[in-house]
Design a protein around this motif. Structure first.
Motif, PDB file in Angstrom:
ATOM      1  N   LEU A 240       9.470  27.464  31.494  1.00 23.89           N
ATOM      2  CA  LEU A 240       8.936  27.447  29.812  1.00 23.89           C
ATOM      3  C   LEU A 240       7.730  26.304  29.580  1.00 23.89           C
ATOM      4  N   SER A 241       8.363  25.160  30.054  1.00 19.56           N
ATOM      5  CA  SER A 241       7.170  24.258  29.807  1.00 19.56           C
ATOM      6  C   SER A 241       5.888  24.216  30.716  1.00 19.56           C
ATOM      7  N   ARG A 242       5.844  25.307  31.645  1.00 14.66           N
ATOM      8  CA  ARG A 242       4.979  24.721  32.289  1.00 14.66           C
ATOM      9  C   ARG A 242       4.905  26.888  32.359  1.00 14.66           C
ATOM     10  N   GLY A 243       4.674  27.012  31.223  1.00 13.62           N
ATOM     11  CA  GLY A 243       2.909  28.551  31.102  1.00 13.62           C
ATOM     12  C   GLY A 243       3.910  29.631  31.756  1.00 13.62           C
ATOM     13  N   PHE A 244       5.658  29.958  31.496  1.00 13.85           N
ATOM     14  CA  PHE A 244       5.956  30.784  32.435  1.00 13.85           C
ATOM     15  C   PHE A 244       6.516  31.630  31.068  1.00 13.85           C
ATOM     16  N   LEU A 245       6.239  32.251  30.116  1.00 10.99           N
ATOM     17  CA  LEU A 245       7.103  32.762  28.713  1.00 10.99           C
ATOM     18  C   LEU A 245       7.770  33.297  29.011  1.00 10.99           C
ATOM     19  N   VAL A 297       1.260  19.509  14.151  1.00  9.53           N
ATOM     20  CA  VAL A 297       1.189  20.792  15.624  1.00  9.53           C
ATOM     21  C   VAL A 297       1.436  19.695  16.964  1.00  9.53           C
ATOM     22  N   LYS A 298       2.179  20.065  17.918  1.00  8.62           N
ATOM     23  CA  LYS A 298       2.002  19.563  19.326  1.00  8.62           C
ATOM     24  C   LYS A 298       1.316  20.338  20.040  1.00  8.62           C
ATOM     25  N   ILE A 299       0.845  21.273  19.638  1.00 10.45           N
ATOM     26  CA  ILE A 299       1.049  22.781  20.698  1.00 10.45           C
ATOM     27  C   ILE A 299      -0.493  22.704  21.008  1.00 10.45           C
ATOM     28  N   VAL A 300      -0.681  22.425  22.156  1.00  8.09           N
ATOM     29  CA  VAL A 300      -2.747  21.947  22.591  1.00  8.09           C
ATOM     30  C   VAL A 300      -3.233  23.145  23.308  1.00  8.09           C
ATOM     31  N   PRO A 301      -3.776  23.981  22.810  1.00  5.89           N
ATOM     32  CA  PRO A 301      -5.005  24.903  23.483  1.00  5.89           C
ATOM     33  C   PRO A 301      -5.662  24.698  24.312  1.00  5.89           C
ATOM     34  N   GLU A 303      -3.886  24.549  27.408  1.00 12.24           N
ATOM     35  CA  GLU A 303      -2.924  24.122  28.424  1.00 12.24           C
ATOM     36  C   GLU A 303      -1.875  25.104  28.533  1.00 12.24           C
ATOM     37  N   ALA A 304      -1.166  25.297  29.569  1.00  9.87           N
ATOM     38  CA  ALA A 304      -0.311  25.646  29.966  1.00  9.87           C
ATOM     39  C   ALA A 304       1.057  26.089  28.375  1.00  9.87           C
ATOM     40  N   TYR A 305       1.496  27.478  28.072  1.00 11.11           N
ATOM     41  CA  TYR A 305       2.358  27.280  26.713  1.00 11.11           C
ATOM     42  C   TYR A 305       3.283  26.455  27.545  1.00 11.11           C
ATOM     43  N   ASN A 306       4.148  25.967  26.836  1.00 14.03           N
ATOM     44  CA  ASN A 306       5.100  24.828  27.068  1.00 14.03           C
ATOM     45  C   ASN A 306       6.523  24.743  25.796  1.00 14.03           C
ATOM     46  N   ALA A 307       6.911  25.790  26.288  1.00 10.82           N
ATOM     47  CA  ALA A 307       8.063  25.933  25.227  1.00 10.82           C
ATOM     48  C   ALA A 307       8.775  24.527  24.613  1.00 10.82           C
ATOM     49  N   GLU A 308       8.868  23.663  24.800  1.00 12.13           N
ATOM     50  CA  GLU A 308       9.111  22.186  24.497  1.00 12.13           C
ATOM     51  C   GLU A 308       8.648  21.983  23.392  1.00 12.13           C
ATOM     52  N   THR A 309       6.468  21.656  23.844  1.00 14.92           N
ATOM     53  CA  THR A 309       5.881  21.802  21.982  1.00 14.92           C
ATOM     54  C   THR A 309       6.205  22.467  20.903  1.00 14.92           C
ATOM     55  N   VAL A 310       5.858  23.576  21.886  1.00 15.45           N
ATOM     56  CA  VAL A 310       6.652  24.442  20.676  1.00 15.45           C
ATOM     57  C   VAL A 310       7.846  24.677  20.002  1.00 15.45           C
ATOM     58  N   ALA A 311       9.004  24.277  20.313  1.00  9.47           N
ATOM     59  CA  ALA A 311       9.697  23.536  19.922  1.00  9.47           C
ATOM     60  C   ALA A 311      10.084  22.311  18.894  1.00  9.47           C
ATOM     61  N   GLU A 312       9.380  21.315  18.945  1.00  5.92           N
ATOM     62  CA  GLU A 312       8.615  20.443  18.488  1.00  5.92           C
ATOM     63  C   GLU A 312       7.623  20.393  17.952  1.00  5.92           C
ATOM     64  N   THR A 313       6.745  21.599  17.332  1.00  6.55           N
ATOM     65  CA  THR A 313       6.134  21.422  16.692  1.00  6.55           C
ATOM     66  C   THR A 313       6.833  22.394  14.812  1.00  6.55           C
ATOM     67  N   THR A 314       7.817  23.342  15.763  1.00 11.82           N
ATOM     68  CA  THR A 314       8.753  24.250  15.005  1.00 11.82           C
ATOM     69  C   THR A 314       9.460  23.374  13.631  1.00 11.82           C
ATOM     70  N   LYS A 315      10.164  22.647  14.762  1.00 14.28           N
ATOM     71  CA  LYS A 315      11.206  21.084  14.529  1.00 14.28           C
ATOM     72  C   LYS A 315      10.236  19.991  13.261  1.00 14.28           C
ATOM     73  N   ALA A 316       9.250  19.894  13.538  1.00 14.51           N
ATOM     74  CA  ALA A 316       8.283  18.990  12.673  1.00 14.51           C
ATOM     75  C   ALA A 316       8.201  20.024  12.103  1.00 14.51           C
ATOM     76  N   PHE A 317       7.639  20.956  11.946  1.00 22.43           N
ATOM     77  CA  PHE A 317       7.719  21.518  10.359  1.00 22.43           C
ATOM     78  C   PHE A 317       8.867  21.520   9.464  1.00 22.43           C
ATOM     79  N   THR A 318       9.726  21.538   9.515  1.00 22.23           N
ATOM     80  CA  THR A 318      11.352  22.382   9.334  1.00 22.23           C
ATOM     81  C   THR A 318      11.132  21.151   8.485  1.00 22.23           C
ATOM     82  N   ASP A 319      11.233  20.027   8.801  1.00 21.28           N
ATOM     83  CA  ASP A 319      11.662  18.861   8.901  1.00 21.28           C
ATOM     84  C   ASP A 319      10.721  18.341   7.744  1.00 21.28           C
ATOM     85  N   TYR A 320       9.423  18.749   7.970  1.00 19.98           N
ATOM     86  CA  TYR A 320       8.212  18.175   6.945  1.00 19.98           C
ATOM     87  C   TYR A 320       8.505  19.039   5.682  1.00 19.98           C
TER      88      TYR A 320
END
Length: 767
Positions: A240-245, A297-301, A303-320
């Motif tokens: 999932l961190s290498r684009g295989f959604l 937002v940690k997700i970079v358009p 680049e390959a889909y990365n579940a780790e950066t998606v999780a980091e982003t949602t957590k950063a939003f929740t923390d904010y």
């Protein structure tokens, strides 16, 4: 009233049946009567009050069949009796019981894998313990629990036989005879369906393996369902961190050999297509702060889909959201997939819900540490608005105490109060004390004893207490140190040191000269920021140069100017910032320390400063690059010479490896004694990797290193050409007795007369 006798055994299931069979009721019915007295027969260990308290019948009540059935059910429910029956003798109710035997002792035969106390605790949780009632069903349950414990350690062939031996007073001794057998080892791990990555690459993500020469230490070849689940998550995360959604694990088969000694694991997967992020879109309520959230937002358009950066982003939003008091904010990542072009747009939908304040903060798990020791680290207060930043800071401060292996925070909604939340701090304590006792014998020193005790959380108070004693002829130390981290309510710490040290050069002569340093120190630590602390204090010291053989001429000159005994009053000033992720096995972050002493009164006047900087750079999950710089500088004040007994020393473990301890620097031209210097420079670089066969275990690591450094005399210029350097390999092990480091170094820059020591070891410290 005629006498009646009821001599039937009533168990709950039977009672229910009898109550439903009206035709049979008349066969054992008792005509109601008023109870004049109640007597209990058959008790041995159980108090009569226990029986009377459970009976639904009292003296003066009317006894009936219904009350009799209720009485029997109540007594059986206690779990204390094998048999219960009721008899009537006139208007006297007689309760006849047969007690279940109690467990007198638990013994284990053939136990090797477990400590006895671990199994006793496990059996207690299923209801079997010394002093409790015993029956065969409970013994069977205990056998299953013991087998479950062994299965948890891959000992599937373990057999348990229970022997109950009756003894006096209706008690039994239980003996569990255990045949442990060998552990079930993994013979094969196969991954089916992989196309993009090789099977060996995917298996590198696992902690489980088919064994190697280090399996005796890592036990990675022992099957565990929990470990397998963790490895499957690592496999999923890798894809999932290498684009295989759309990656999925279709099935997992685990087969065992007939003798229960070998296991084979087959994992069937479907990789799916690799997707690239085409864009990120925000939907929902962002409190009119969309630009601030976009910055998280940690997700970079592109680049390959990365579940780790998606999780980091949602957590950063929740923390904010938490920063503004929205404790129940929900952020959802919704992928909008374009399969024709293998692209995906991520929609981040946010619902801040409602703002809340903290009603109560509860702490659990601190069986030893006092509540106040934890609460004084909190920055989030009760009855204050929920603040995500302060909660995270509170958790980090509690974790940095070093008293706990785990610190977790959980939000709990308050029933009936939509704007309130409780915080549950759960900690897992670890041993914070250490004791060491050592003895040695040599032809020079004869018998030497060393003793040390250290407690970072003395009596659960959060105070530090340490005592060190060493009776060596050449390095005799007596040191007592104590620290109160909250000497004031504002978090100012106070440290008191008492010390008496005697050092003598190792010349093979016990009549050699010696230095005796005694004193007392007082130091305060003032928190400047959440991560920085400044230290101020003062010492009162006396140094005695005791004449003997081998006294260097420089010491003789010092004695001529100042005498054999000198007094000093050095003021101390320090600063520390520790940003490492771990004190024992750091892999990222930095550590900085600056300490300075200035002697402002007494016979000697000087200043002495020491600065250390460490940086850890993670190269991957396994590999870490580390750098260390240690700089020291001292000088006399007011035209006075710098005191030689304050010199810096370089060489050995923790400095420049490959050279004997404290030998890299100036020496006496007459005696050859190593004098140290008023200046020092030390540089270290390490590349750390897990030990081959140990997987990702950081408690056992190999490292390669390069060291360089030297000490320089007061009137000697710092010349990099005079530095000594070495390179080598080493082993780091976090052992039960503390951190151990072994190194083998080859000097790459040395001079004639240098004392080479290629193999060295050290207990403690990183470099």
């Amino acid at each position: 009233m005629a006498s009646h006798s009821i001599r039937r055994r009533f168990r709950p299931a039977v009672l229910t049946l009898l109550a439903s069979l009206a035709p049979l009721h008349a066969a054992w019915a008792v005509e109601p009567f008023t109870v004049r007295d109640i007597r209990v027969d058959g008790l041995q260990r159980i108090e009569p009050g226990t029986v009377f308290a459970s009976l639904p019948v009292r003296v003066g009540d009317t006894f009936s069949d219904e009350k009799g059935a209720s009485a029997i059910r109540a007594l059986f429910a206690l779990g204390l009796f094998k048999d219960v029956r009721l008899e009537t003798q006139g208007d006297v109710l007689v309760v006849v019981v047969e007690e279940r035997p109690s467990v007198a002792a638990l013994e284990f035969v053939g136990l090797k894998e477990f400590d006895k106390d671990v199994l006793i605790k496990a059996l207690k949780e299923v209801g079997l313990a010394e002093g409790r009632p015993y029956d065969k069903a409970l013994a069977d349950k205990a056998e299953q629990e013991l087998k479950r414990q062994y299965i948890g350690r891959s000992l599937y062939a373990a057999q348990v036989v229970t022997t109950a031996t009756p003894i006096d007073r209706n008690r039994v001794n239980l003996t569990f005879t255990i045949t442990e057998g060998g552990p079930a080892k993994i013979a094969q791990i196969q991954i089916v369906g992989n196309k993009t990555f090789s099977e060996s690459t995917l298996r590198d993500q696992f902690n489980l393996d088919t064994g190697g020469w280090m399996s005796w230490y890592t036990k990675a070849d022992r099957y565990s369902r929990t470990k397998l689940n963790g490895d499957l998550e690592s496999l999923r995360s890798y894809y999932l961190s290498r684009g295989f959604l759309e990656f999925r694990i279709d099935s997992t088969q685990v087969s065992m050999s007939p003798d229960k000694q070998e296991m084979a694991i087959t994992i069937n997967i479907t990789e799916g297509e690799r997707f690239v992020v085409s864009g990120v879109k925000l939907e929902g309520n962002y409190l009119d702060k969309e630009d601030e959230f976009k910055a998280q937002v940690k997700i970079v358009p592109g680049e390959a889909y990365n579940a780790e950066t998606v999780a980091e982003t949602t957590k950063a939003f929740t923390d904010y959201f938490g920063k503004f008091g929205f404790a129940f904010a929900r952020v959802e990542s919704v992928p909008q997939i374009d399969r024709a072009n293998n692209r995906v747009e991520l929609v981040l939908r946010a619902d801040p819900s409602r703002r809340a304040y903290v009603r109560r903060i509860q702490i659990t798990g601190n069986n030893r540490t006092r509540d106040e020791v934890i609460r004084r680290e909190f920055r989030q207060l009760e009855s204050a608005w929920y603040d995500g930043d302060k909660i995270k800071l509170s958790r980090d401060r509690v974790d940095r105490l070093g008293y706990f292996t785990e610190v977790n925070i959980e939000n709990q909604e308050v029933p009936g109060a939509l704007d309130q939340v409780d915080l549950l701090f759960t900690v897992v304590e670890k041993p914070t004390g250490s004791i060491s006792l050592g003895a040695g014998f040599s032809s020079a020193e004869k018998f030497a004893l060393s003793f040390g005790i250290q407690q970072e959380n003395a009596f659960g108070s959060g105070n530090y207490l340490a005592l060190q004693v060493n009776t060596s002829k050449f390095n005799r130390n007596y040191v007592l140190s104590t620290t109160d981290p909250y000497f004031t309510e504002n978090g100012i710490s106070r440290t008191v040191d008492l010390f008496h040290r005697t050092t003598r050069p190792y010349l093979g002569d016990l009549n050699a000269y010696s230095l005796v340093n005694s004193g007392v120190g007082l130091r305060f630590g003032v928190p400047v920021t959440e991560t920085d602390r400044v230290f101020v204090g003062a010492n009162i010291e006396q140094t005695d140069i005791r004449e003997g053989t081998g006294l260097p001429s420089t010491y003789k000159n010092f004695v001529n100017n100042f005498g054999y005994k000198t007094n000093a009053l050095p003021l101390t000033l320090g600063w520390a910032r520790d940003g490492r992720d771990s004190a024992l096995v750091p892999s990222r972050g930095s550590l900085q320390r600056l300490n300075a002493d200035v002697s402002v009164a007494g016979d000697v006047r000087y200043y002495r400063a020491n600065y250390q900087f460490q940086q850890y750079i993670p190269l991957s999950k396994k590999f870490t690059l580390a750098f260390n710089t240690d700089v020291g500088w001292g000088q006399g004040i007011g035209g006075r010479d710098y005191p030689l007994f304050k010199n810096f020393y370089v060489g050995g473990q923790g400095s420049v490896r490959g050279f004997q301890q404290s030998t890299v620097g100036p020496t006496s031209t007459t005696t050859g004694v190593y004098l140290g210097g008023s200046k020092k420079l030390v540089f270290n670089a390490e590349f750390m990797t897990p030990f081959p066969g140990a997987g990702t275990d950081k408690t056992l690591r190999l490292f390669t290193f390069m060291d360089a450094g030297r000490a320089y005399g007061e009137h000697e210029k710092v010349d990099f050409k005079e530095m000594r350097a070495s390179a080598g390999v080493g082993l780091s092990w976090i052992s039960p007795m503390g951190p151990l480091r072994f190194s083998y170094a080859i000097p790459v820059r040395s001079q004639t007369g240098d004392r080479i020591e290629k193999l060295q070891f050290q207990i403690g410290t990183s470099f």
